[in-house]
Scaffold this motif. Structure first.
Motif, PDB file in Angstrom:
ATOM      1  N   ILE A  70      40.686  47.012  51.993  1.00 15.02           N
ATOM      2  CA  ILE A  70      41.436  45.779  52.300  1.00 15.02           C
ATOM      3  C   ILE A  70      40.958  45.156  53.614  1.00 15.02           C
ATOM      4  CG2 ILE A  70      43.749  44.851  52.804  1.00 15.02           C
ATOM      5  CD1 ILE A  70      44.831  47.209  50.997  1.00 15.02           C
ATOM      6  N   ASN A  71      40.735  45.999  54.625  1.00 18.55           N
ATOM      7  CA  ASN A  71      40.480  45.472  55.976  1.00 18.55           C
ATOM      8  C   ASN A  71      38.995  45.234  56.262  1.00 18.55           C
ATOM      9  OD1 ASN A  71      43.193  46.005  56.132  1.00 18.55           O
ATOM     10  ND2 ASN A  71      43.110  47.223  57.989  1.00 18.55           N
ATOM     11  N   LEU A  72      38.106  45.846  55.466  1.00 20.68           N
ATOM     12  CA  LEU A  72      36.671  45.683  55.749  1.00 20.68           C
ATOM     13  C   LEU A  72      35.898  45.146  54.540  1.00 20.68           C
ATOM     14  CD1 LEU A  72      34.162  45.970  57.490  1.00 20.68           C
ATOM     15  CD2 LEU A  72      34.125  48.421  56.977  1.00 20.68           C
ATOM     16  N   ARG A  73      36.003  45.835  53.391  1.00 19.54           N
ATOM     17  CA  ARG A  73      35.217  45.386  52.241  1.00 19.54           C
ATOM     18  C   ARG A  73      35.594  43.962  51.837  1.00 19.54           C
ATOM     19  NH1 ARG A  73      35.823  48.375  46.495  1.00 19.54           N
ATOM     20  NH2 ARG A  73      37.815  47.248  46.570  1.00 19.54           N
ATOM     21  N   ALA A  74      36.905  43.690  51.753  1.00 15.83           N
ATOM     22  CA  ALA A  74      37.341  42.371  51.267  1.00 15.83           C
ATOM     23  C   ALA A  74      36.836  41.228  52.161  1.00 15.83           C
ATOM     24  CB  ALA A  74      38.859  42.333  51.119  1.00 15.83           C
ATOM     25  N   PRO A  75      37.065  41.271  53.496  1.00 15.99           N
ATOM     26  CA  PRO A  75      36.564  40.151  54.307  1.00 15.99           C
ATOM     27  C   PRO A  75      35.051  39.977  54.232  1.00 15.99           C
ATOM     28  CG  PRO A  75      37.634  41.824  55.693  1.00 15.99           C
ATOM     29  CD  PRO A  75      37.910  42.202  54.284  1.00 15.99           C
ATOM     30  N   GLY A 103      46.776  34.318  44.045  1.00 14.38           N
ATOM     31  CA  GLY A 103      47.073  35.742  44.199  1.00 14.38           C
ATOM     32  C   GLY A 103      45.835  36.595  43.989  1.00 14.38           C
ATOM     33  N   ALA A 104      45.708  37.651  44.784  1.00 16.38           N
ATOM     34  CA  ALA A 104      44.653  38.653  44.555  1.00 16.38           C
ATOM     35  C   ALA A 104      44.993  39.894  45.370  1.00 16.38           C
ATOM     36  CB  ALA A 104      43.283  38.124  44.976  1.00 16.38           C
ATOM     37  N   ASP A 105      44.861  41.040  44.716  1.00 14.61           N
ATOM     38  CA  ASP A 105      45.017  42.310  45.425  1.00 14.61           C
ATOM     39  C   ASP A 105      43.647  42.672  45.997  1.00 14.61           C
ATOM     40  OD1 ASP A 105      45.251  44.886  46.303  1.00 14.61           O
ATOM     41  OD2 ASP A 105      46.190  45.652  44.465  1.00 14.61           O
ATOM     42  N   LEU A 106      43.542  42.623  47.311  1.00 15.58           N
ATOM     43  CA  LEU A 106      42.238  42.821  47.946  1.00 15.58           C
ATOM     44  C   LEU A 106      41.836  44.298  48.027  1.00 15.58           C
ATOM     45  CD1 LEU A 106      42.381  40.089  50.747  1.00 15.58           C
ATOM     46  CD2 LEU A 106      41.321  39.959  48.485  1.00 15.58           C
ATOM     47  N   SER A 107      42.672  45.193  47.487  1.00 11.32           N
ATOM     48  CA  SER A 107      42.208  46.578  47.354  1.00 11.32           C
ATOM     49  C   SER A 107      41.447  46.745  46.038  1.00 11.32           C
ATOM     50  CB  SER A 107      43.390  47.556  47.410  1.00 11.32           C
ATOM     51  OG  SER A 107      44.186  47.419  46.254  1.00 11.32           O
ATOM     52  N   ASP A 108      41.490  45.722  45.194  1.00 12.08           N
ATOM     53  CA  ASP A 108      40.858  45.762  43.877  1.00 12.08           C
ATOM     54  C   ASP A 108      39.546  44.966  43.939  1.00 12.08           C
ATOM     55  OD1 ASP A 108      41.734  45.973  40.665  1.00 12.08           O
ATOM     56  OD2 ASP A 108      40.376  44.324  41.157  1.00 12.08           O
ATOM     57  N   LEU A 109      38.447  45.631  43.608  1.00 12.12           N
ATOM     58  CA  LEU A 109      37.125  44.998  43.758  1.00 12.12           C
ATOM     59  C   LEU A 109      36.991  43.739  42.908  1.00 12.12           C
ATOM     60  CD1 LEU A 109      34.282  44.996  44.946  1.00 12.12           C
ATOM     61  CD2 LEU A 109      33.595  46.577  43.121  1.00 12.12           C
ATOM     62  N   GLU A 110      37.417  43.852  41.658  1.00 14.04           N
ATOM     63  CA  GLU A 110      37.258  42.700  40.755  1.00 14.04           C
ATOM     64  C   GLU A 110      38.072  41.489  41.230  1.00 14.04           C
ATOM     65  OE1 GLU A 110      37.885  42.516  36.141  1.00 14.04           O
ATOM     66  OE2 GLU A 110      37.083  44.472  36.766  1.00 14.04           O
ATOM     67  N   GLN A 111      39.311  41.748  41.656  1.00 15.33           N
ATOM     68  CA  GLN A 111      40.149  40.635  42.125  1.00 15.33           C
ATOM     69  C   GLN A 111      39.582  40.039  43.418  1.00 15.33           C
ATOM     70  OE1 GLN A 111      44.465  41.110  42.010  1.00 15.33           O
ATOM     71  NE2 GLN A 111      44.228  42.837  40.616  1.00 15.33           N
ATOM     72  N   THR A 112      39.010  40.899  44.254  1.00 11.73           N
ATOM     73  CA  THR A 112      38.403  40.411  45.503  1.00 11.73           C
ATOM     74  C   THR A 112      37.216  39.508  45.176  1.00 11.73           C
ATOM     75  OG1 THR A 112      39.083  42.437  46.612  1.00 11.73           O
ATOM     76  CG2 THR A 112      37.365  41.156  47.692  1.00 11.73           C
ATOM     77  N   GLN A 113      36.383  39.971  44.248  1.00  6.92           N
ATOM     78  CA  GLN A 113      35.196  39.179  43.889  1.00  6.92           C
ATOM     79  C   GLN A 113      35.570  37.875  43.181  1.00  6.92           C
ATOM     80  OE1 GLN A 113      33.175  42.433  41.882  1.00  6.92           O
ATOM     81  NE2 GLN A 113      31.610  42.477  43.474  1.00  6.92           N
ATOM     82  N   GLY A 114      36.742  37.897  42.534  1.00 12.10           N
ATOM     83  CA  GLY A 114      37.159  36.693  41.800  1.00 12.10           C
ATOM     84  C   GLY A 114      37.844  35.654  42.672  1.00 12.10           C
ATOM     85  N   LEU A 115      38.241  36.038  43.898  1.00 18.10           N
ATOM     86  CA  LEU A 115      39.102  35.146  44.692  1.00 18.10           C
ATOM     87  C   LEU A 115      38.415  33.837  45.122  1.00 18.10           C
ATOM     88  CD1 LEU A 115      41.719  34.446  46.160  1.00 18.10           C
ATOM     89  CD2 LEU A 115      41.003  35.912  48.057  1.00 18.10           C
ATOM     90  N   LEU A 116      37.206  33.940  45.643  1.00 19.22           N
ATOM     91  CA  LEU A 116      36.557  32.714  46.156  1.00 19.22           C
ATOM     92  C   LEU A 116      36.237  31.741  45.007  1.00 19.22           C
ATOM     93  CD1 LEU A 116      33.817  31.157  47.543  1.00 19.22           C
ATOM     94  CD2 LEU A 116      35.879  31.552  48.890  1.00 19.22           C
ATOM     95  N   PRO A 117      35.661  32.239  43.881  1.00 21.09           N
ATOM     96  CA  PRO A 117      35.440  31.331  42.747  1.00 21.09           C
ATOM     97  C   PRO A 117      36.734  30.692  42.258  1.00 21.09           C
ATOM     98  CG  PRO A 117      34.254  33.403  42.393  1.00 21.09           C
ATOM     99  CD  PRO A 117      35.048  33.573  43.647  1.00 21.09           C
ATOM    100  N   LEU A 118      37.807  31.468  42.240  1.00 21.93           N
ATOM    101  CA  LEU A 118      39.111  30.932  41.812  1.00 21.93           C
ATOM    102  C   LEU A 118      39.583  29.848  42.792  1.00 21.93           C
ATOM    103  CD1 LEU A 118      41.534  31.330  39.840  1.00 21.93           C
ATOM    104  CD2 LEU A 118      42.458  32.985  41.469  1.00 21.93           C
ATOM    105  N   ALA A 119      39.429  30.125  44.085  1.00 24.74           N
ATOM    106  CA  ALA A 119      39.835  29.162  45.115  1.00 24.74           C
ATOM    107  C   ALA A 119      39.028  27.867  44.967  1.00 24.74           C
ATOM    108  CB  ALA A 119      39.625  29.777  46.506  1.00 24.74           C
TER     109      ALA A 119
END
Ligand SMILES: NC(=O)c1ccc[n+]([C@@H]2O[C@H](COP(=O)([O-])OP(=O)(O)OC[C@H]3O[C@@H](n4cnc5c(N)ncnc54)[C@H](OP(=O)(O)O)[C@@H]3O)[C@@H](O)[C@H]2O)c1
Length: 245
Positions: A115-120, A63-79
């Motif tokens: 969500i649509n630009l920064r996150a990807p 899970g990650a809310d991609l509108s949230d910078l910290e959660q976005t940055q944490g997603l790949l390391p978590l994966a």
């Protein structure tokens, strides 16, 4: 493409529902293990993971809310921690709000950008850092609107247009080890919450005269991931010719 991706690990954003789920299952059928990303759709994401496991591949939901910078940055390391090093990234999660240019508020603008630009983009850069020279492939989900912007869905369109530009820029920046391509879709699945344009009206604008099939979107995504290795910076339009009208 059966077994072509065996041993590879793919992160698919927004994979609990709709096209994201289909992309996850298509990659699993081609042999990949899958990180099923979700935001609100936790139960459907766990169901996607179960469907992947039924195909004989490993799968975990994250899970990650991609509108949230910290959660976005944490997603790949978590994966990476959950299944091992991710080498395929499908940026499918997005929002799509029917707000025209003149009605766009700063908040509408900001959430589409995040969500649509920064996150990807951040996920792609995180993938590059984590792969440190090993091969990888990214597919950014785009829209024919991004290549022919009109006044409707303004914040969405501009964010996707930014992502199209980022696709080409990152294809150069991350070569030769990471290939970055875009898949610009037309009418595949009607928006879950959009009652504004009847589906039959949409088809009037499509030269091929029908909706695209989910399987066709999956096939195109797999071509960009596992097809010719010489393909990068490509934006493939899968829209029945909609962008020509
Ligand atoms: N459907 C089409 O015909 C079509 C046409 C053109 C382009 N596209 C593009 O293709 C992609 C997939 O389309 P779709 O119709 O299947 O997508 P969709 O239903 O519009 O996308 C929803 C997905 O995005 C995720 N998402 C939304 N907000 C999020 C947030 N704050 N953080 C993390 N995830 C979030 C949702 O996750 P949760 O449910 O877990 O919250 C859900 O999985 C999108 O990029 C879309 O723009 C689709």
């Amino acid at each position: 493409m059966t077994d072509q991706l065996t041993g590879k690990i793919a992160l698919v954003t927004g994979a609990g529902v709709r096209l994201g789920r289909a992309f996850a299952l298509g990659l699993a059928e081609a042999g990949a293990d899958i990180l099923v990303h979700y935001n609100r759709s936790q139960a459907p994401a766990e169901e996607t993971a179960e469907l992947v496991r039924n195909l004989g591949r490993r799968a975990v939901s994250v899970g990650a809310d991609l509108s949230d910078l910290e959660q976005t940055q944490g997603l790949l390391p978590l994966a990476n921690e959950k299944l091992g090093p991710v080498s395929i990234l499908i940026n499918s999660a997005a929002i799509f709000e029917a707000v025209t240019a003149t009605e766009t508020t700063p908040a509408v603008w900001q959430r589409h950008q995040d969500i649509n630009l920064r996150a990807p983009v951040l996920l792609t850069l995180a993938l590059a850092a984590s792969l440190a020279g090993s091969p990888g492939a990214v597919v950014n989900l785009l829209d024919w609107r991004a290549l022919r912007p009109g006044p409707d869905h303004f914040a969405y369109t501009i964010a996707k247009a930014g992502l199209a530009a980022a696709t080409q820029s990152l294809a150069r920046a991350l070569a030769p080890n990471i290939r970055v391509n875009g898949l610009a879709l037309g009418a595949i699945l009607p928006p879950a919450d959009d009652g504004e344009t009847p589906p039959s009206k949409i088809i009037e604008q499509v030269p091929l005269g029908r909706w695209g099939q989910v399987d066709e979107a999956v096939e195109a995504m797999l071509f960009l991931v596992a097809g010719p290795g010489y393909l990068t910076g490509e934006i493939m339009l899968l829209d029945g010719g909609r962008h020509l009208v």
